[in-house]
Scaffold this motif. Structure first.
Motif, short mmCIF file in Angstrom:
data_model
loop_
_atom_site.label_atom_id
_atom_site.label_comp_id
_atom_site.label_asym_id
_atom_site.label_seq_id
_atom_site.Cartn_x
_atom_site.Cartn_y
_atom_site.Cartn_z
N UNK A 160 -50.82 76.58 92.04
CA UNK A 160 -52.64 76.19 91.64
C UNK A 160 -52.68 77.80 92.02
N UNK A 161 -52.31 78.67 93.46
CA UNK A 161 -53.07 79.99 93.53
C UNK A 161 -52.63 80.52 91.84
N UNK A 162 -51.37 80.48 91.90
CA UNK A 162 -50.38 81.64 90.94
C UNK A 162 -51.61 80.83 89.37
N UNK A 163 -51.70 79.86 89.21
CA UNK A 163 -51.80 79.25 88.04
C UNK A 163 -53.46 80.66 87.91
N UNK A 164 -54.03 79.77 89.21
CA UNK A 164 -55.94 80.51 89.39
C UNK A 164 -55.90 82.38 89.34
N UNK A 165 -54.60 82.97 90.16
CA UNK A 165 -54.27 84.29 88.96
C UNK A 165 -53.98 84.13 88.24
N UNK A 166 -53.18 83.60 87.42
CA UNK A 166 -52.89 84.38 86.06
C UNK A 166 -54.34 84.29 85.31
N UNK A 167 -55.11 82.97 85.37
CA UNK A 167 -56.95 83.11 85.14
C UNK A 167 -57.35 84.14 84.78
N UNK A 168 -57.55 84.94 86.50
CA UNK A 168 -58.17 85.78 86.60
C UNK A 168 -57.85 86.90 85.99
N UNK A 169 -55.98 87.19 85.52
CA UNK A 169 -55.28 88.17 84.95
C UNK A 169 -55.75 88.60 83.71
N UNK A 170 -56.14 87.02 82.82
CA UNK A 170 -56.11 86.86 81.39
C UNK A 170 -57.82 86.99 80.98
N UNK A 171 -58.53 87.12 82.22
CA UNK A 171 -60.15 87.35 81.66
C UNK A 171 -59.90 88.99 81.93
N UNK A 172 -58.83 89.61 82.47
CA UNK A 172 -59.03 91.18 82.64
C UNK A 172 -58.58 91.94 82.18
N UNK A 173 -57.37 91.07 80.98
CA UNK A 173 -56.94 91.75 80.11
C UNK A 173 -55.83 92.23 80.10
N UNK A 174 -55.05 91.11 81.44
CA UNK A 174 -53.09 92.55 82.06
C UNK A 174 -52.88 91.01 81.17
N UNK A 175 -51.99 90.87 80.13
CA UNK A 175 -51.63 89.77 79.56
C UNK A 175 -49.86 89.91 80.17
#
Length: 188
Positions: A146-161
């Motif tokens: 879950x934590x990693x999934x939240x970090x994925x969402x955060x990275x996608x918001x910052x456009x860090x694919x």
């Protein structure tokens, strides 16, 4: 007077014995008649006929032979009695030993059963502990996913694919080991 009475009785018995073909049952019986005849034969042997002396001697031999056989039979029966008593004592001792062995075996069986029950209880506790540990590990891995999934969402918001893909793979790997069949992934 006594001599004549004994001599006459012995000679009469001797005549019956000779007439019947020297049958053993007609010899003088052991006891007083034979003792009197042997005493007369010892003291007045020359006044008795050869047949009478032979009759008295045969009666004495027969009486002594019967006495020896009776003594042998008594000894044999006594030995059998001693043997039977010894066998009885040995059998009783063997029975006592067997009963003791049986009691020890029953105690050992009871101890083994108690030990088996303790081992089974210990195994159940170990299985329960393993289940709890696995459940805690799954919960921790889900939380990591879950934590990693939240970090994925955060990275996608910052456009860090690139970072989002790397974190998504890590989240999938963390969750893959703990998922039950039919359960949806938290990291999806």
């Amino acid at each position: 007077a006594e001599f004549y009475r004994v001599r006459d009785e012995v000679e009469e018995q001797c005549r019956r014995w000779t007439a019947a073909g020297e049958r053993v049952e007609l010899l003088l019986p052991r006891g007083l008649p034979l003792a009197e005849a042997e005493a007369v034969s010892a003291r007045f042997s020359e006044e008795l006929g050869t047949e009478t002396r032979a009759f008295i001697a045969a009666s004495g031999r027969h009486a002594r032979r019967r006495q020896r056989l009776t003594a042998i039979a008594a000894v044999v029966f006594a030995l059998f009695g001693v043997g039977a008593t010894a066998a009885g004592i040995i059998a009783w001792n063997q029975r006592q030993y067997a009963l003791g062995q049986q009691q020890r075996a029953e105690q050992e069986r009871a101890q083994a059963e108690a030990q088996q029950q303790r081992a089974e209880a210990e195994s159940k506790r170990a299985t329960d502990n393993e289940r709890r540990a696995n459940a805690a590990l799954r919960a921790t891995k889900r939380e990591v996913a879950r934590t990693l999934a939240a970090q994925v969402e955060l990275a996608l918001r910052h456009a860090d694919v690139h970072r989002a893909l790397m974190l998504a793979v890590r989240a999938g790997n963390a969750e893959r080991d703990v998922r039950e069949p039919g359960e949806t992934q938290v990291s999806e």
